[in-house]
Design an enzyme around this catalytic site. Structure first.
Site, short mmCIF file in Angstrom:
data_model
loop_
_atom_site.label_atom_id
_atom_site.label_comp_id
_atom_site.label_asym_id
_atom_site.label_seq_id
_atom_site.Cartn_x
_atom_site.Cartn_y
_atom_site.Cartn_z
N GLY A 11 40.14 43.94 -35.10
CA GLY A 11 39.21 44.18 -34.36
C GLY A 11 39.51 44.07 -32.81
O GLY A 11 40.86 43.90 -32.50
N PHE A 12 38.69 44.38 -31.98
CA PHE A 12 38.88 44.19 -30.55
C PHE A 12 39.46 42.90 -30.28
O PHE A 12 40.52 42.87 -29.53
CB PHE A 12 37.54 44.74 -29.91
CG PHE A 12 37.46 44.26 -28.14
CD1 PHE A 12 38.43 44.63 -27.44
CD2 PHE A 12 36.14 43.45 -27.82
CE1 PHE A 12 38.40 44.29 -26.00
CE2 PHE A 12 36.57 43.00 -26.64
CZ PHE A 12 37.44 43.37 -25.76
N THR A 96 27.41 39.27 -44.56
CA THR A 96 28.68 39.20 -44.11
C THR A 96 28.83 38.03 -43.29
O THR A 96 29.90 37.27 -43.46
CB THR A 96 29.25 40.49 -43.29
OG1 THR A 96 28.56 41.57 -43.84
CG2 THR A 96 30.44 40.61 -42.84
N TYR A 150 20.97 38.37 -36.43
CA TYR A 150 22.28 38.11 -35.96
C TYR A 150 22.53 36.74 -35.50
O TYR A 150 23.38 35.95 -35.85
CB TYR A 150 22.66 39.09 -34.86
CG TYR A 150 23.91 38.86 -34.53
CD1 TYR A 150 25.01 39.02 -35.50
CD2 TYR A 150 24.30 39.20 -33.07
CE1 TYR A 150 26.31 39.02 -34.93
CE2 TYR A 150 25.51 38.74 -32.59
CZ TYR A 150 26.61 38.78 -33.45
OH TYR A 150 28.19 38.64 -33.04
#
Ligand code: UDP
Length: 329
Positions: A11-12, A96, A150
């Site tokens: 990922g970033f 996740t 989230y």
């Protein structure tokens, strides 16, 4: 020689962390299912003799167990991130984030590996009192609004990590990343700076949501990964939560203006015509609440490892512009 595992390492942020740790002489293995990461982010590392990668989900218990058994420190960055994704795929996000962290902590306990768990400034919810300190109370919205799933999922991650520390003496550190920016960040999941840079380079109007007076503090990813690596090396950080972010507060309208000035080689006039103000109702799904301000209190990490961000926003914008210009070539 430290042997490191980075979940979400393609990922970033994970790919920059991998690069920094390799630069410090460590052995780095990453595991990434490429759901939001990409091979492009790690292509330049693939031939490095101390770098290995597994394209696999952390839900694969056997692979995760083997990789954890071969490392001393785990940076757990694999997660479903980005506001857009959260609103579109709430089940995927919750599963996740919660199950992934549980799997990583369980495996870490088997081999007593140290775990650094990535969290987010989203956990401060809609608290209006800034700057946000780690010990502050948080205010989330109701469960009927996906957006808060989230924050809640990351809070469960934090609770779980701290519980593993208290109950099993597992060495864990939680870090809350505030807005982090730099090359390789994609605008695909809604993040504002890569979006503005791509719009400006493509001569498209910059989509400023609301009136653009909402503010954020953008931390360069290189500063952020230096903070994360520093926390891993400091025994005093174990069992604690730390904010990582910049304190340079800017309005989103100002970010748009500065992006345009840099892309247009310092030409400041006419920038307003290159901006399109998009009402919130159009930008986000119904019921979405944007934070007006988000500023970290970074005195705790400063006092613990002496960290401070060093790269100003204009320099970060230049880096992101250069990244997208070279990607277009
Ligand atoms: N934003 C914007 N235009 C865009 C994308 C985002 O004006 O095309 C705004 C967004 O409403 C928010 C800020 O930029 O106020 C930062 O958004 P981002 O999604 O990057 O991060 P977060 O909301 O998590 O701080």
């Amino acid at each position: 020689m430290t042997r490191t595992l980075i979940t979400g390492g393609a990922g970033f942020i994970g790919s920059h962390l991998a690069e920094t740790l390799l630069g410090r002489g460590q052995h780095v293995t990453i595991i990434d299912d490429l759901s939001t990461g990409s091979l492009e982010n790690i292509r330049h590392l693939m031939d490095h003799e101390r770098f290995r990668f597994a394209i696999e989900t952390i839900g694969n218990e056997m692979v995760l167990d083997r990789l954890v058994s071969e490392c001393d420190v785990i940076y757990h960055l694999a997660a479903a991130v980005g506001v857009q994704l959260i609103i579109q795929n709430p089940v995927h996000t919750i599963e996740t984030n919660v199950m992934g962290t549980e799997a990583v902590l369980k495996a870490a306990l088997r081999y007593r590996a140290k775990v650094l768990v990535a969290s987010t400034s989203e956990v401060y919810g809609k608290s209006e009192h800034v700057p946000y300190a780690e010990s502050d109370d948080v205010t989330l919205g109701p469960t009927a609004r996906n957006r808060w799933a989230y924050a809640a999922s990351k809070m469960v991650d934090e609770f779980l990590a701290l519980a593993y520390h208290r109950e099993h003496e597992l060495p864990v550190v939680v870090f809350r990343l505030f807005n982090t920016v730099g090359p390789r960040q994609t605008g695909q999941y809604g993040m504002v700076i890569p979006r503005f840079v791509q719009q400006a380079l493509g001569r498209q109007p910059l989509t400023v949501y609301g009136d653009g007076s909402q503010t954020r503090c953008f931390c360069n990813v290189l500063d952020a990964v230096r903070a994360i690596a520093g926390l891993a090396e400091t025994p005093r950080a174990v069992g604690q939560v730390f904010n990582i972010g910049s304190t340079e507060e800017v309005s989103i309208l100002d970010v748009a203006r500065r992006t345009l000035a840099l892309v247009n080689d310092g030409e400041e006039s006419g920038w307003r015509e290159q901006i399109s103000l998009v009402p919130y109702a159009q930008a986000y799904a119904e019921g979405f609440e944007d934070m007006l301000r988000r500023v970290p209190d970074i005195s705790k990490i400063g006092g613990t490892i002496g960290w401070q961000p060093t790269i100003p926003l204009d320099e970060t914008l230049r880096q992101v512009i250069a990244y997208y210009r070279s990607a277009a070539d």
